[in-house]
Design a protein around this motif. Structure first.
Motif, mmCIF file in Angstrom:
data_model
loop_
_atom_site.group_PDB
_atom_site.id
_atom_site.type_symbol
_atom_site.label_atom_id
_atom_site.label_comp_id
_atom_site.label_asym_id
_atom_site.label_seq_id
_atom_site.Cartn_x
_atom_site.Cartn_y
_atom_site.Cartn_z
ATOM 1 N N GLY A 16 -14.480 0.186 -5.697
ATOM 2 C CA GLY A 16 -15.254 -0.001 -4.465
ATOM 3 C C GLY A 16 -15.032 -1.343 -3.792
ATOM 4 O O GLY A 16 -15.854 -1.801 -3.004
ATOM 5 N N LYS A 17 -13.885 -1.931 -4.059
ATOM 6 C CA LYS A 17 -13.627 -3.288 -3.563
ATOM 7 C C LYS A 17 -13.423 -3.362 -2.055
ATOM 8 O O LYS A 17 -13.868 -4.311 -1.410
ATOM 9 N N THR A 18 -12.771 -2.358 -1.478
ATOM 10 C CA THR A 18 -12.432 -2.403 -0.048
ATOM 11 C C THR A 18 -13.679 -2.597 0.811
ATOM 12 O O THR A 18 -13.682 -3.416 1.738
ATOM 13 N N THR A 38 4.868 -2.008 1.434
ATOM 14 C CA THR A 38 5.892 -0.972 1.671
ATOM 15 C C THR A 38 5.291 0.425 1.475
ATOM 16 O O THR A 38 5.979 1.421 1.596
ATOM 17 N N ARG A 39 3.992 0.493 1.134
ATOM 18 C CA ARG A 39 3.338 1.802 0.962
ATOM 19 C C ARG A 39 3.199 2.499 2.323
ATOM 20 O O ARG A 39 3.034 1.831 3.344
ATOM 21 N N THR A 40 3.228 3.835 2.317
ATOM 22 C CA THR A 40 3.015 4.554 3.580
ATOM 23 C C THR A 40 1.522 4.535 3.924
ATOM 24 O O THR A 40 0.677 4.616 3.033
ATOM 25 N N VAL A 74 2.847 -2.835 -7.091
ATOM 26 C CA VAL A 74 1.668 -2.121 -7.594
ATOM 27 C C VAL A 74 1.885 -0.636 -7.314
ATOM 28 O O VAL A 74 2.123 -0.267 -6.154
ATOM 29 N N PHE A 75 1.766 0.215 -8.332
ATOM 30 C CA PHE A 75 2.001 1.666 -8.158
ATOM 31 C C PHE A 75 3.280 1.963 -7.370
ATOM 32 O O PHE A 75 3.240 2.645 -6.343
ATOM 33 N N LYS A 76 4.359 1.402 -7.762
ATOM 34 C CA LYS A 76 5.684 1.682 -7.171
ATOM 35 C C LYS A 76 5.899 1.106 -5.769
ATOM 36 O O LYS A 76 6.935 1.327 -5.153
HETATM 37 P P1 5GP Z 1 -3.954 0.259 -1.996
HETATM 38 O O1 5GP Z 1 -2.595 0.860 -1.946
HETATM 39 O O2 5GP Z 1 -4.972 1.150 -2.679
HETATM 40 O O3 5GP Z 1 -4.430 -0.228 -0.636
HETATM 41 O O4 5GP Z 1 -3.860 -1.053 -2.893
HETATM 42 C C1 5GP Z 1 -3.367 -0.973 -4.195
HETATM 43 C C2 5GP Z 1 -3.563 -2.310 -4.878
HETATM 44 O O5 5GP Z 1 -2.724 -3.316 -4.280
HETATM 45 C C3 5GP Z 1 -4.995 -2.859 -4.815
HETATM 46 O O6 5GP Z 1 -5.361 -3.267 -6.127
HETATM 47 C C4 5GP Z 1 -4.885 -4.046 -3.899
HETATM 48 O O7 5GP Z 1 -5.822 -5.056 -4.231
HETATM 49 C C5 5GP Z 1 -3.467 -4.517 -4.155
HETATM 50 N N1 5GP Z 1 -2.956 -5.345 -3.060
HETATM 51 C C6 5GP Z 1 -3.139 -5.167 -1.735
HETATM 52 N N2 5GP Z 1 -2.530 -6.135 -1.033
HETATM 53 C C7 5GP Z 1 -1.964 -6.956 -1.941
HETATM 54 C C8 5GP Z 1 -1.184 -8.161 -1.832
HETATM 55 O O8 5GP Z 1 -0.906 -8.685 -0.762
HETATM 56 N N3 5GP Z 1 -0.747 -8.695 -3.000
HETATM 57 C C9 5GP Z 1 -1.036 -8.167 -4.223
HETATM 58 N N4 5GP Z 1 -0.581 -8.791 -5.294
HETATM 59 N N5 5GP Z 1 -1.761 -7.041 -4.353
HETATM 60 C C10 5GP Z 1 -2.215 -6.446 -3.230
#
Ligand code: 5GP
Length: 207
Positions: A16-18, A38-40, A74-76
């Motif tokens: 619930g961080k967002t 780079t995520r979509t 993070v997650f690919k």
């Molecule tokens: P989501 O794809 O769900 O938005 O984020 C996935 C993860 O990537 C979350 O844990 C988020 O905190 C992390 N994240 C988002 N932006 C950044 C960033 O600029 N740097 C790093 N290291 N992690 C990030």
């Protein structure tokens, strides 16, 4: 004018961080760092507001040009915080909130910047609730929720790297706790923090 402080919020996916980041950014003098990724984009996300969405080539170029304060996979997908905007805001006296993972947090900690840094790690109330939250996202595939649960078991171990660990039972309460800890740090006042309560909660979450 005094320089701004840096506030990091990290959590395993689904804690619930967002929403907490959004609430904090509404405080006067607080701004959110917008990351590159780079995520979509998800269906509700806007380029330049939620993230700057870029392709791998552009991201790699930015790494080469030393534009990132921190970045991680993070997650690919790649995620990173650029230096330029952050330092501009901090120099103006604004407090900057970072929604980043533990890898990026450790990179920022190790740089020992002159700006004060406060780090928060947000936890879900229970394993059951976490799975519910992960399954409710725009991820139709339950396999993704399972994958993220596995990731959770690894990510949660990084709680020790943070100044404060907060349990998100209730959004309002959780926001108030974070906000109060920030105020105490800014005003150099003492605050209470029960690390044993956190240790017990973590034990329950991973068992
Ligand atoms: P989501 O794809 O769900 O938005 O984020 C996935 C993860 O990537 C979350 O844990 C988020 O905190 C992390 N994240 C988002 N932006 C950044 C960033 O600029 N740097 C790093 N290291 N992690 C990030």
């Amino acid at each position: 004018m005094s320089e701004g402080i840096m506030i990091v919020l990290s959590s395993p996916s689904g804690a619930g961080k967002t929403t907490l980041v959004k609430l904090l950014s509404e405080r006067k003098g607080f701004v959110t760092s917008i990351s590159h990724t780079t995520r979509t984009p998800r269906s509700n996300e806007v380029d330049g507001e939620d993230y700057y969405f870029v392709n791998n080539k552009k991201f790699e170029k930015m790494i080469k040009n030393n534009e990132f304060l921190e970045y991680a996979k993070v997650f690919k997908n790649f995620y990173g915080t650029t230096k330029l905007n952050i330092f501009k805001e901090l120099d103006k006296g604004n407090n900057v909130i970072f929604d980043i993972d533990w890898q990026g947090t450790n990179q920022i900690i190790s740089q020992k910047l002159k700006n004060k840094l406060i780090t928060f790690f947000i936890l879900p109330p229970s394993r059951k609730e976490l799975f519910k939250r992960l399954s409710n996202r725009d991820m139709k595939d339950k396999l993704i929720a399972d994958e993220r649960m596995k990731m959770f078991d690894k990510d949660v171990l990084h709680w020790k790297d943070y100044n404060y660990v907060i349990i998100n039972n209730d959004l309002e309460v959780c926001y108030k706790q974070i906000s109060d800890y920030i105020d105490c740090e800014i005003n150099q006042k003492d605050s209470t923090y029960d690390v044993n309560l956190i240790k017990n909660h973590i034990k329950k979450l991973i068992s």
